[in-house]
Design an enzyme around this catalytic site. Structure first.
Site, PDB file in Angstrom:
ATOM      1  N   LYS A  89      94.215  50.570  -2.154  1.00 12.12           N
ATOM      2  CA  LYS A  89      94.822  51.832  -2.581  1.00 12.12           C
ATOM      3  C   LYS A  89      94.012  53.032  -2.129  1.00 12.12           C
ATOM      4  CE  LYS A  89      97.236  49.974  -6.546  1.00 12.12           C
ATOM      5  NZ  LYS A  89      96.702  48.616  -6.722  1.00 12.12           N
ATOM      6  N   MET A  92      88.663  48.415 -15.363  1.00 10.28           N
ATOM      7  CA  MET A  92      89.637  49.493 -15.121  1.00 10.28           C
ATOM      8  C   MET A  92      89.751  50.420 -16.329  1.00 10.28           C
ATOM      9  SD  MET A  92      92.595  47.244 -13.269  1.00 10.28           S
ATOM     10  CE  MET A  92      92.251  45.668 -14.044  1.00 10.28           C
ATOM     11  N   ASP A 106      91.114  44.236   0.283  1.00  7.88           N
ATOM     12  CA  ASP A 106      91.244  45.243  -0.779  1.00  7.88           C
ATOM     13  C   ASP A 106      90.232  46.362  -0.586  1.00  7.88           C
ATOM     14  OD1 ASP A 106      93.274  44.215  -2.187  1.00  7.88           O
ATOM     15  OD2 ASP A 106      92.065  43.332  -3.784  1.00  7.88           O
TER      16      ASP A 106
HETATM   17  N1  SAH Z   1      89.070  40.933  -9.224  1.00  8.22           N
HETATM   18  C1  SAH Z   1      88.127  41.959  -9.553  1.00  8.22           C
HETATM   19  C2  SAH Z   1      88.722  42.987 -10.492  1.00  8.22           C
HETATM   20  C3  SAH Z   1      89.828  43.811  -9.866  1.00  8.22           C
HETATM   21  S1  SAH Z   1      90.397  45.068 -10.913  1.00  8.22           S
HETATM   22  C4  SAH Z   1      86.871  41.309 -10.149  1.00  8.22           C
HETATM   23  O1  SAH Z   1      86.886  40.119 -10.454  1.00  8.22           O
HETATM   24  O2  SAH Z   1      85.865  41.989 -10.277  1.00  8.22           O
HETATM   25  C5  SAH Z   1      89.421  46.453 -10.356  1.00  8.22           C
HETATM   26  C6  SAH Z   1      88.372  46.795 -11.381  1.00  8.22           C
HETATM   27  O3  SAH Z   1      87.248  45.930 -11.238  1.00  8.22           O
HETATM   28  C7  SAH Z   1      87.780  48.182 -11.256  1.00  8.22           C
HETATM   29  O4  SAH Z   1      88.607  49.166 -11.839  1.00  8.22           O
HETATM   30  C8  SAH Z   1      86.493  48.018 -12.015  1.00  8.22           C
HETATM   31  O5  SAH Z   1      86.720  48.033 -13.399  1.00  8.22           O
HETATM   32  C9  SAH Z   1      86.082  46.618 -11.634  1.00  8.22           C
HETATM   33  N2  SAH Z   1      85.111  46.579 -10.519  1.00  8.22           N
HETATM   34  C10 SAH Z   1      85.279  46.030  -9.316  1.00  8.22           C
HETATM   35  N3  SAH Z   1      84.140  46.092  -8.581  1.00  8.22           N
HETATM   36  C11 SAH Z   1      83.225  46.706  -9.376  1.00  8.22           C
HETATM   37  C12 SAH Z   1      81.861  47.031  -9.223  1.00  8.22           C
HETATM   38  N4  SAH Z   1      81.168  46.754  -8.108  1.00  8.22           N
HETATM   39  N5  SAH Z   1      81.228  47.623 -10.270  1.00  8.22           N
HETATM   40  C13 SAH Z   1      81.870  47.883 -11.420  1.00  8.22           C
HETATM   41  N6  SAH Z   1      83.167  47.596 -11.614  1.00  8.22           N
HETATM   42  C14 SAH Z   1      83.837  47.003 -10.614  1.00  8.22           C
END
Ligand code: SAH
Length: 270
Positions: free
Chosen positions: A66, A182, A44
């Site tokens: 994406k 998100m 991803d």
């Molecule tokens: N599976 C992932 C979430 C995927 S959805 C998890 O458990 O973290 C994608 C969203 O995750 C982003 O839009 C954001 O809101 C959050 N995200 C992912 N990595 C991040 C990071 N390092 N810092 C802050 N938000 C993050």
């Protein structure tokens, strides 16, 4: 002879692996082992090079995010690719940001693969919502302020009518911390929806790139959420935290003089 060739034949298998929030030191040992053993890695866009460095040089790395090389790889294509490679005997690791089963479609991928007779192994990762709170040293369930946490997306599916901000606000008012994924793009909706049941002075924090060197954050109140995001130029990927546990932060105490940081509360009780 490669060491993989000496292993017994196994059923087609895909490992759904959480890469954590970004800092490679937050990978689990199990995730690290899976990455090292992969022959094909489907990655991803939120998974950075610092994590991919652990893959073997011979491993085929396919970025399916994406924002990465491929513009918005369709989900169906990713699923077919996993299936094809697993059936071809590759050791397929689907590496997803955070935890594979917290948003991000890990559940759909597992369902699809199992329906095709592919075995699925799931390896937890530290989800970004938890990492965001820890980045600020906020104890999400500090018992003085909260008795639970809600992980929620700020970006529901277009056909999803289930997300109701006033209801979530009411839950937050009852002592549940909101961890909103998100949500930067929909912050105006989040703000106005939550203001139905929460006072404008409710503490909020936004953490972008939690756990990474480029991590940034802002702390303020619900009434000023959108302007705070604009003022600090915060964008995706970010987490919005809402709730009284943020009163543990000295900065919040500075914004709202009536608030006492946790440290003072516990000192007073001691
Ligand atoms: N599976 C992932 C979430 C995927 S959805 C998890 O458990 O973290 C994608 C969203 O995750 C982003 O839009 C954001 O809101 C959050 N995200 C992912 N990595 C991040 C990071 N390092 N810092 C802050 N938000 C993050």
């Amino acid at each position: 002879m490669s060491h993989l060739a000496t292993e017994a034949p196994r059923a087609p298998t895909v490992w759904l692996v959480g890469a954590g929030p970004g800092d490679p030191e937050l990978l689990t040992v199990k995730a690290l082992r899976a990455i090292r053993r992969a022959t094909v890695l489907l990655v991803d866009d939120l998974v950075g090079d610092a994590v991919l460095r652990y893959a073997r040089r011979s491993t085929r790395v396919v970025r399916v995010g994406k924002r990465g090389g491929c513009q918005s790889t369709p989900q169906a294509f990713i699923q077919q690719l996993m299936l094809r490679e697993a059936q071809a005997g590759e050791r397929v690791v689907r590496l997803k940001g955070g935890d594979p089963f917290v948003f991000g479609r890990g559940g759909e991928e597992a369902e699809f693969l199992r329906a095709q007779g592919v075995q699925v192994e799931v390896v937890n990762g530290i989800t970004s919502g938890l990492a965001a709170a820890t980045a600020l040293q906020v104890p999400l369930t500090h018992r003085k302020h909260a008795h639970g946490v809600i992980l929620v997306t700020g970006h529901p599916r277009s056909d999803d009518t289930g997300l109701h901000w006033p209801t979530l606000a009411a839950a937050a008012a009852q002592g549940l911390t909101l961890v909103i994924y998100m949500s930067v793009a929909t912050a105006a909706e989040v703000q106005s929806g939550l203001l139905h049941s929460l006072p404008a002075s409710t503490p909020v924090a936004v953490v972008q790139h939690a756990s990474l060197p480029q991590q940034r954050h802002a702390i303020g109140t619900l009434g000023g959420l959108v302007s705070m995001i604009e003022q600090h130029g915060l964008g995706s990927p970010a987490i919005i935290l809402v709730g009284d546990v943020l009163r543990c932060l000295q900065q919040v105490a500075d914004i709202e003089p009536a608030m006492d940081p946790c440290i003072e509360h516990s000192a007073r009780r001691a």
